[in-house]
Design a protein around this motif. Structure first.
Motif, short mmCIF file in Angstrom:
data_model
loop_
_atom_site.label_atom_id
_atom_site.label_comp_id
_atom_site.label_asym_id
_atom_site.label_seq_id
_atom_site.Cartn_x
_atom_site.Cartn_y
_atom_site.Cartn_z
N ASN A 140 43.69 49.16 35.55
CA ASN A 140 44.53 47.99 35.85
C ASN A 140 45.41 48.23 37.08
O ASN A 140 45.50 47.39 37.97
CB ASN A 140 45.45 47.66 34.67
N VAL A 186 43.31 48.38 40.28
CA VAL A 186 42.90 47.04 40.71
C VAL A 186 44.09 46.30 41.32
O VAL A 186 43.97 45.66 42.37
CB VAL A 186 42.28 46.24 39.54
N ALA A 227 36.99 42.60 41.52
CA ALA A 227 37.13 43.83 40.73
C ALA A 227 36.59 43.64 39.33
O ALA A 227 36.79 42.60 38.71
CB ALA A 227 38.60 44.24 40.67
N ILE A 235 36.42 45.82 35.65
CA ILE A 235 36.83 46.98 34.87
C ILE A 235 35.87 47.11 33.69
O ILE A 235 35.59 46.14 33.00
CB ILE A 235 38.29 46.86 34.38
N ALA A 281 41.69 42.61 36.35
CA ALA A 281 40.33 42.49 36.88
C ALA A 281 39.82 41.07 36.85
O ALA A 281 40.29 40.23 36.08
CB ALA A 281 39.39 43.39 36.07
N PHE A 291 35.98 41.87 32.88
CA PHE A 291 36.18 43.04 32.03
C PHE A 291 34.99 43.15 31.09
O PHE A 291 34.65 42.19 30.41
CB PHE A 291 37.47 42.89 31.21
#
Length: 144
Positions: free
Chosen positions: A67, A70, A82, A84, A98, A101
């Protein structure tokens, strides 16, 4: 031939990073591997805006989690998509910074590749602005 999309791939687990790098490279992506958030942040700092197509990182890493990585990367390059990925967490609230996710148990290689494909395609946007022109022209003709 289209230029390869560049993905900055970050994971503190060397084996996971190696597998992910191989998976992405065999699908035609150029991968910049990083074993720490700090190393990844240095890559982002040294890269020109737009030269990275995606930041793909693990959520739980020492010193700086995904986190925070990013968040900092997006401060430097606001347009950088981004994603994750987590092997241990299944709640989205743990990865709020992100764009995407992938939680524990839901990130099969095929799903991850598809999400990446969509994210890097969205970053580029439409190829040319004139594609919207015929639609507007038709709307004008219909309205007349």
């Amino acid at each position: 031939m289209r230029p390869k999309k560049t993905i900055l791939c970050v994971d503190d687990n060397e084996q996971v990073l190696s597998v992910r790098t191989f998976l992405l490279e065999t699908r035609g992506y150029r991968v910049i591997p990083a074993l720490s958030s700090q190393q990844a942040l240095e890559v982002v700092e040294q890269s020109l805006p737009g030269s990275l197509d995606l930041l793909l990182c693990d959520l739980i890493m020492p010193q700086m989690d995904g986190n925070e990585l990013v968040r900092r990367a997006k401060q430097l390059h606001p347009g950088l998509p981004a994603m994750i990925v987590s092997g241990t967490v299944n709640a989205f609230d743990r990865a709020s910074c992100a764009d995407v996710f992938l939680p524990k148990g839901a990130s099969s290689p095929a799903e991850m590749i598809e999400r990446i494909r969509v994210l890097v395609a969205r970053k580029r946007g439409p190829k040319k602005a004139h594609y919207a022109q015929p639609v507007n022209h038709m709307m004008t003709a219909v309205a007349s």
